[in-house]
Design a protein around this motif. Sequence first.
Motif, PDB file in Angstrom:
ATOM      1  N   ALA A 258       9.840  -2.555   3.085  1.00 34.15           N
ATOM      2  CA  ALA A 258       9.097  -3.773   2.771  1.00 34.15           C
ATOM      3  C   ALA A 258       7.590  -3.505   2.787  1.00 34.15           C
ATOM      4  CB  ALA A 258       9.461  -4.881   3.756  1.00 34.15           C
ATOM      5  N   ALA A 259       7.115  -2.731   3.758  1.00 37.48           N
ATOM      6  CA  ALA A 259       5.682  -2.416   3.837  1.00 37.48           C
ATOM      7  C   ALA A 259       5.242  -1.597   2.628  1.00 37.48           C
ATOM      8  CB  ALA A 259       5.373  -1.680   5.132  1.00 37.48           C
ATOM      9  N   ARG A 260       6.082  -0.635   2.213  1.00 37.41           N
ATOM     10  CA  ARG A 260       5.762   0.156   1.018  1.00 37.41           C
ATOM     11  C   ARG A 260       5.689  -0.747  -0.210  1.00 37.41           C
ATOM     12  NH1 ARG A 260       8.989   4.088   3.309  1.00 37.41           N
ATOM     13  NH2 ARG A 260      10.826   3.272   2.278  1.00 37.41           N
ATOM     14  N   ALA A 261       6.662  -1.644  -0.349  1.00 35.40           N
ATOM     15  CA  ALA A 261       6.673  -2.546  -1.504  1.00 35.40           C
ATOM     16  C   ALA A 261       5.423  -3.425  -1.517  1.00 35.40           C
ATOM     17  CB  ALA A 261       7.937  -3.413  -1.479  1.00 35.40           C
ATOM     18  N   LEU A 262       5.020  -3.937  -0.354  1.00 32.11           N
ATOM     19  CA  LEU A 262       3.814  -4.758  -0.277  1.00 32.11           C
ATOM     20  C   LEU A 262       2.579  -3.943  -0.648  1.00 32.11           C
ATOM     21  CD1 LEU A 262       2.466  -7.445   0.402  1.00 32.11           C
ATOM     22  CD2 LEU A 262       2.380  -6.693   2.791  1.00 32.11           C
ATOM     23  N   SER A 263       2.520  -2.708  -0.185  1.00 31.27           N
ATOM     24  CA  SER A 263       1.342  -1.881  -0.476  1.00 31.27           C
ATOM     25  C   SER A 263       1.259  -1.503  -1.947  1.00 31.27           C
ATOM     26  CB  SER A 263       1.344  -0.621   0.389  1.00 31.27           C
ATOM     27  OG  SER A 263       2.323   0.294  -0.054  1.00 31.27           O
ATOM     28  N   GLU A 264       2.368  -1.554  -2.654  1.00 31.82           N
ATOM     29  CA  GLU A 264       2.378  -1.179  -4.058  1.00 31.82           C
ATOM     30  C   GLU A 264       2.064  -2.347  -4.988  1.00 31.82           C
ATOM     31  OE1 GLU A 264       6.222   0.626  -4.485  1.00 31.82           O
ATOM     32  OE2 GLU A 264       5.606   2.428  -3.393  1.00 31.82           O
ATOM     33  N   ILE A 265       2.026  -3.555  -4.454  1.00 33.38           N
ATOM     34  CA  ILE A 265       1.678  -4.719  -5.268  1.00 33.38           C
ATOM     35  C   ILE A 265       0.202  -4.632  -5.627  1.00 33.38           C
ATOM     36  CG2 ILE A 265       1.384  -7.224  -5.235  1.00 33.38           C
ATOM     37  CD1 ILE A 265       3.828  -7.377  -3.452  1.00 33.38           C
TER      38      ILE A 265
ATOM     39  N   LEU B 128       1.000 -11.255   7.862  1.00 34.49           N
ATOM     40  CA  LEU B 128       0.545  -9.896   8.145  1.00 34.49           C
ATOM     41  C   LEU B 128       0.155  -9.770   9.616  1.00 34.49           C
ATOM     42  CD1 LEU B 128      -0.160  -7.074   7.130  1.00 34.49           C
ATOM     43  CD2 LEU B 128      -2.409  -7.976   6.456  1.00 34.49           C
ATOM     44  N   ARG B 129      -0.551 -10.775  10.130  1.00 31.97           N
ATOM     45  CA  ARG B 129      -0.938 -10.772  11.545  1.00 31.97           C
ATOM     46  C   ARG B 129       0.297 -10.764  12.439  1.00 31.97           C
ATOM     47  NH1 ARG B 129      -1.391 -15.148  14.293  1.00 31.97           N
ATOM     48  NH2 ARG B 129      -1.953 -16.429  12.514  1.00 31.97           N
ATOM     49  N   THR B 130       1.294 -11.576  12.105  1.00 35.20           N
ATOM     50  CA  THR B 130       2.532 -11.625  12.892  1.00 35.20           C
ATOM     51  C   THR B 130       3.264 -10.292  12.847  1.00 35.20           C
ATOM     52  OG1 THR B 130       2.746 -13.999  12.511  1.00 35.20           O
ATOM     53  CG2 THR B 130       4.749 -12.815  13.131  1.00 35.20           C
ATOM     54  N   ALA B 131       3.314  -9.662  11.673  1.00 38.26           N
ATOM     55  CA  ALA B 131       3.988  -8.368  11.544  1.00 38.26           C
ATOM     56  C   ALA B 131       3.281  -7.302  12.381  1.00 38.26           C
ATOM     57  CB  ALA B 131       4.039  -7.947  10.074  1.00 38.26           C
ATOM     58  N   ILE B 132       1.962  -7.288  12.326  1.00 38.93           N
ATOM     59  CA  ILE B 132       1.208  -6.310  13.117  1.00 38.93           C
ATOM     60  C   ILE B 132       1.428  -6.546  14.600  1.00 38.93           C
ATOM     61  CG2 ILE B 132      -1.108  -5.496  13.714  1.00 38.93           C
ATOM     62  CD1 ILE B 132      -1.898  -6.125  10.786  1.00 38.93           C
ATOM     63  N   ASP B 133       1.463  -7.809  15.003  1.00 42.37           N
ATOM     64  CA  ASP B 133       1.699  -8.128  16.413  1.00 42.37           C
ATOM     65  C   ASP B 133       3.077  -7.637  16.861  1.00 42.37           C
ATOM     66  OD1 ASP B 133       0.772  -9.295  18.875  1.00 42.37           O
ATOM     67  OD2 ASP B 133       2.199 -10.922  18.530  1.00 42.37           O
ATOM     68  N   SER B 134       4.070  -7.784  16.006  1.00 46.38           N
ATOM     69  CA  SER B 134       5.407  -7.294  16.335  1.00 46.38           C
ATOM     70  C   SER B 134       5.428  -5.776  16.453  1.00 46.38           C
ATOM     71  CB  SER B 134       6.416  -7.760  15.284  1.00 46.38           C
ATOM     72  OG  SER B 134       6.514  -9.171  15.299  1.00 46.38           O
ATOM     73  N   LEU B 135       4.732  -5.088  15.569  1.00 43.72           N
ATOM     74  CA  LEU B 135       4.651  -3.624  15.645  1.00 43.72           C
ATOM     75  C   LEU B 135       3.932  -3.188  16.922  1.00 43.72           C
ATOM     76  CD1 LEU B 135       3.818  -2.743  11.954  1.00 43.72           C
ATOM     77  CD2 LEU B 135       5.972  -2.328  13.168  1.00 43.72           C
ATOM     78  N   LYS B 136       2.914  -3.942  17.322  1.00 43.95           N
ATOM     79  CA  LYS B 136       2.217  -3.670  18.577  1.00 43.95           C
ATOM     80  C   LYS B 136       3.190  -3.758  19.741  1.00 43.95           C
ATOM     81  CE  LYS B 136      -0.339  -6.083  21.974  1.00 43.95           C
ATOM     82  NZ  LYS B 136       0.740  -5.869  22.888  1.00 43.95           N
ATOM     83  N   GLN B 137       4.018  -4.790  19.729  1.00 41.58           N
ATOM     84  CA  GLN B 137       4.996  -4.983  20.805  1.00 41.58           C
ATOM     85  C   GLN B 137       6.005  -3.834  20.852  1.00 41.58           C
ATOM     86  OE1 GLN B 137       4.991  -7.218  23.176  1.00 41.58           O
ATOM     87  NE2 GLN B 137       6.920  -6.573  24.083  1.00 41.58           N
ATOM     88  N   VAL B 138       6.486  -3.421  19.695  1.00 43.43           N
ATOM     89  CA  VAL B 138       7.458  -2.329  19.634  1.00 43.43           C
ATOM     90  C   VAL B 138       6.840  -1.029  20.145  1.00 43.43           C
ATOM     91  CG1 VAL B 138       8.800  -0.854  18.064  1.00 43.43           C
ATOM     92  CG2 VAL B 138       8.858  -3.339  17.803  1.00 43.43           C
TER      93      VAL B 138
END
Length: 126
Positions: free
Chosen positions: A19-26, A43-53
């Motif tokens: 999904a991140a690759r697809a978004l970056s290719e738009i 995007l902020r929510t996704a980054i926050d989740s990655l921070k948690q992981v």
Amino acid sequence: MNREPNSQQTDLTAELAQAARALSEIELIRSHPADTQALLPDLRTAIDSLKQVSAQLSWWYNRSIRGNDYAADVGADTAVEDAAAQLLAASRFLSAARDAVGAAEEATGEVRWKRRRSTPTSHTDQ
């Protein structure tokens, strides 16, 4: 059907990467800024989740130091300690990225965007 937790984690990580690759290719350059502003909260929510992981992974590696969860080969302790430190650093960088995206979202929240006129282009997409 219940899947093993590790399989679910691996599948979700692969889906996230895709999904991140697809978004970056738009091609956002063809979008109007007002249209892309809606991306910022997610995007902020996704980054926050990655921070948690990354913080959780750092904690797990720290907990496993001294060979409790792996074969204590030469250098393994150092490698696990390094991985824990790197994951903690990633968590901190992601925290800063989340805050920066949030600040951008807040800063542009009051902007009244002008609409562009549609103009035909003389080139074709390839």
